[in-house]
Design an enzyme around this catalytic site. Structure first.
Site, PDB file in Angstrom:
ATOM      1  N   HIS A 146       1.833   7.477 -13.259  1.00 18.15           N
ATOM      2  CA  HIS A 146       2.902   6.836 -12.545  1.00 18.15           C
ATOM      3  C   HIS A 146       2.912   5.222 -13.228  1.00 18.15           C
ATOM      4  O   HIS A 146       2.365   4.426 -12.876  1.00 18.15           O
ATOM      5  CB  HIS A 146       2.723   6.589 -11.227  1.00 18.15           C
ATOM      6  CG  HIS A 146       3.449   5.830 -10.572  1.00 18.15           C
ATOM      7  ND1 HIS A 146       5.051   6.132 -10.515  1.00 18.15           N
ATOM      8  CD2 HIS A 146       3.354   4.538  -9.915  1.00 18.15           C
ATOM      9  CE1 HIS A 146       5.609   4.941  -9.882  1.00 18.15           C
ATOM     10  NE2 HIS A 146       4.591   4.058  -9.697  1.00 18.15           N
TER      11      HIS A 146
ATOM     12  N   ASP B  87       9.255   9.100  -9.177  1.00 18.47           N
ATOM     13  CA  ASP B  87       9.653   9.232 -10.564  1.00 18.47           C
ATOM     14  C   ASP B  87      10.603  10.687 -10.618  1.00 18.47           C
ATOM     15  O   ASP B  87      11.767  10.497 -11.092  1.00 18.47           O
ATOM     16  CB  ASP B  87       8.454   9.081 -11.413  1.00 18.47           C
ATOM     17  CG  ASP B  87       7.836   8.066 -11.096  1.00 18.47           C
ATOM     18  OD1 ASP B  87       8.239   6.801 -10.997  1.00 18.47           O
ATOM     19  OD2 ASP B  87       6.292   8.321 -11.167  1.00 18.47           O
TER      20      ASP B  87
HETATM   21  P1  NAI Z   1       3.172  -4.834   0.529  1.00 18.95           P
HETATM   22  O1  NAI Z   1       2.607  -5.851  -0.153  1.00 18.95           O
HETATM   23  O2  NAI Z   1       4.493  -5.050   1.454  1.00 18.95           O
HETATM   24  O3  NAI Z   1       2.344  -3.929   1.569  1.00 18.95           O
HETATM   25  C1  NAI Z   1       1.025  -3.722   1.195  1.00 18.95           C
HETATM   26  C2  NAI Z   1       0.187  -3.830   2.521  1.00 18.95           C
HETATM   27  O4  NAI Z   1      -1.102  -3.103   1.886  1.00 18.95           O
HETATM   28  C3  NAI Z   1       0.040  -5.286   2.869  1.00 18.95           C
HETATM   29  O5  NAI Z   1       0.171  -5.338   4.314  1.00 18.95           O
HETATM   30  C4  NAI Z   1      -1.608  -5.556   2.828  1.00 18.95           C
HETATM   31  O6  NAI Z   1      -1.968  -6.172   3.514  1.00 18.95           O
HETATM   32  C5  NAI Z   1      -2.121  -4.182   2.826  1.00 18.95           C
HETATM   33  N1  NAI Z   1      -3.205  -3.900   2.173  1.00 18.95           N
HETATM   34  C6  NAI Z   1      -3.845  -4.435   1.000  1.00 18.95           C
HETATM   35  N2  NAI Z   1      -4.909  -4.030   0.768  1.00 18.95           N
HETATM   36  C7  NAI Z   1      -5.384  -3.051   1.681  1.00 18.95           C
HETATM   37  C8  NAI Z   1      -6.763  -2.181   1.993  1.00 18.95           C
HETATM   38  N3  NAI Z   1      -7.890  -2.405   1.379  1.00 18.95           N
HETATM   39  N4  NAI Z   1      -6.485  -1.621   3.358  1.00 18.95           N
HETATM   40  C9  NAI Z   1      -5.396  -1.655   4.101  1.00 18.95           C
HETATM   41  N5  NAI Z   1      -4.396  -2.087   3.636  1.00 18.95           N
HETATM   42  C10 NAI Z   1      -4.372  -3.245   2.520  1.00 18.95           C
HETATM   43  O7  NAI Z   1       3.498  -3.821  -0.570  1.00 18.95           O
HETATM   44  P2  NAI Z   1       4.473  -2.487  -0.529  1.00 18.95           P
HETATM   45  O8  NAI Z   1       5.730  -2.804  -1.115  1.00 18.95           O
HETATM   46  O9  NAI Z   1       4.248  -1.661   0.670  1.00 18.95           O
HETATM   47  O10 NAI Z   1       3.792  -1.518  -1.829  1.00 18.95           O
HETATM   48  C11 NAI Z   1       2.507  -1.071  -1.535  1.00 18.95           C
HETATM   49  C12 NAI Z   1       1.868  -0.534  -2.658  1.00 18.95           C
HETATM   50  O11 NAI Z   1       2.716   0.720  -3.043  1.00 18.95           O
HETATM   51  C13 NAI Z   1       1.868  -1.155  -4.137  1.00 18.95           C
HETATM   52  O12 NAI Z   1       0.731  -0.872  -4.707  1.00 18.95           O
HETATM   53  C14 NAI Z   1       3.021  -0.721  -4.963  1.00 18.95           C
HETATM   54  O13 NAI Z   1       2.829  -1.037  -6.212  1.00 18.95           O
HETATM   55  C15 NAI Z   1       2.939   0.565  -4.544  1.00 18.95           C
HETATM   56  N6  NAI Z   1       4.025   1.494  -4.994  1.00 18.95           N
HETATM   57  C16 NAI Z   1       3.668   2.645  -5.611  1.00 18.95           C
HETATM   58  C17 NAI Z   1       4.835   3.651  -5.893  1.00 18.95           C
HETATM   59  C18 NAI Z   1       4.523   4.970  -6.557  1.00 18.95           C
HETATM   60  O14 NAI Z   1       5.715   5.271  -6.902  1.00 18.95           O
HETATM   61  N7  NAI Z   1       3.442   5.527  -6.635  1.00 18.95           N
HETATM   62  C19 NAI Z   1       6.248   2.996  -5.617  1.00 18.95           C
HETATM   63  C20 NAI Z   1       6.393   1.803  -4.896  1.00 18.95           C
HETATM   64  C21 NAI Z   1       5.341   1.134  -4.986  1.00 18.95           C
END
Ligand code: NAI
Length: 324
Positions: A187, A159
């Site tokens: 966030h 952000d």
């Molecule tokens: P994605 O769905 O491509 O990947 C998430 C991965 O986490 C998957 O491989 C899944 O199997 C794994 N996963 C789920 N639960 C787990 C656990 N308990 N232990 C280990 N691995 C686990 O999603 P992406 O795009 O990589 O985003 C991940 C997270 O980041 C989402 O929650 C998203 O909202 C968040 N995010 C946060 C931002 C921020 O500014 N703080 C910005 C963009 C995304």
């Protein structure tokens, strides 16, 4: 070269993982003299995909990578880890209420907190990226008994970076010319981009209030949705970049005369209830952050701060049973 450090990344088989891991492996996060042992953690169903990522890391022949642990076992995954980027989280499904999202992720971060407490290095620095990241971090930190609470943070750097770009664009300067801005709060769409002390090229810079309320703040708040609309995928590369920036700044410090944004345990500054994981303007020196004190808060900003505080208090109340 220094002795290697262990860097854990959860959600390692996901989108952000794919943009993040290779840059950490190349030395971009911790510098060209710091070898790393990568601890890549994901869920059991994702192990085949994660194995593909491991093969690609091997095929990059990175000089700084001294080992790779790829696992669905958190006990192994967090063993002796010095830095953890907690990206893995349960995404919000269609029709899912925010309360359910908090609950499902609460379980994940309670468990992870226990493993970190029992197995990680005592100097571990943690950034939670997986959403809802502030409250996930609160739940995680609550499980920690033997590691300082200030080592547990959540990411608002994306952000912050987004705000920096919008302001640079508006003022016709480079992003690196924009200083003294910060994100306060959650966030989430209630985040508060604070720019009353902004400088551009080391001079006080102002932009008109109408642009701030009608264009700037909504653009920063809704940038993620705009990228999903354009790409049909979420903003994984810029999120991975911001997670790295968060750790790099935490390790190397902020530039003289500037600050950054990190969601950290509140000490009561700016009237924010103690203990909430709240984004503040911080300066960092020798691996320790401090909240920038005494920034003037106008009635306009106070109104926005009250909203984001209320949202985080409500989130905390919704997971109260996990905080005992
Ligand atoms: P994605 O769905 O491509 O990947 C998430 C991965 O986490 C998957 O491989 C899944 O199997 C794994 N996963 C789920 N639960 C787990 C656990 N308990 N232990 C280990 N691995 C686990 O999603 P992406 O795009 O990589 O985003 C991940 C997270 O980041 C989402 O929650 C998203 O909202 C968040 N995010 C946060 C931002 C921020 O500014 N703080 C910005 C963009 C995304």
């Amino acid at each position: 070269l220094k002795p290697p450090v262990r860097v854990a990344i959860t959600g390692a088989a996901g989108q952000i993982g794919y943009s993040l891991i290779f840059r950490v492996a190349s030395g971009e996060m911790l510098g060209p003299n710091q070898p790393v042992i990568l601890h890549l953690i994901d869920l059991p169903f994702a192990m085949t995909a994660l194995n593909g990522v491991v093969m690609e890391i091997q095929d990059c022949a990175f000089p700084l990578v001294q080992g790779i642990v790829a696992t669905d076992n958190q006990q192994v995954g967090f063993k002796d880890v010095n830095y953890a980027l907690l990206v893995g989280a349960k995404p919000r499904g269609p029709g899912m209420e925010r309360g359910d999202l908090l609950k499902d992720n609460g379980k994940i971060f309670t468990e992870t907190g226990k493993y970190i407490n029992d197995h990680a290095s005592r100097d571990i620095k943690v950034v939670v990226v997986g959403n809802p990241c502030n409250t996930n971090c609160l739940i995680l930190a609550n499980q920690i008994k033997d590691i300082p609470k200030e080592n547990f943070t959540a990411m608002t750097r994306l952000d912050h970076n987004r705000a920096q770009h919008q302001l640079a664009d508006k003022l016709g300067v480079h992003t690196s010319d924009i200083r003294k801005i910060a994100i306060f709060g959650n966030h989430s769409p209630t985040m508060v981009p604070y720019i009353d002390q902004m400088t551009a090229k080391n001079h006080k810079a102002t932009v008109d209030q109408q642009w701030v309320t009608q264009t700037f703040i909504p653009t920063v708040q809704q940038r993620g949705a705009e990228i999903i609309k354009a790409r049909k995928l979420s903003s994984a590369a810029s999120a991975g970049n911001a997670a790295m920036n968060h750790i790099t700044t935490w390790v190397n410090g902020t530039a003289e005369g500037d600050y950054t944004s990190m969601a950290i345990p509140s000490d009561g500054s700016y009237g924010v209830p103690k203990g909430l994981i709240f984004s503040f303007p911080v300066t960092v020196k020798n691996g320790k952050y401090s909240i920038v004190q005494g920034l003037p808060i106008s009635p306009f900003y106070q109104g926005l701060l009250d909203k984001t505080i209320k949202e985080l208090v409500d989130e905390r109340n919704a997971v109260d049973h996990l905080l005992k």
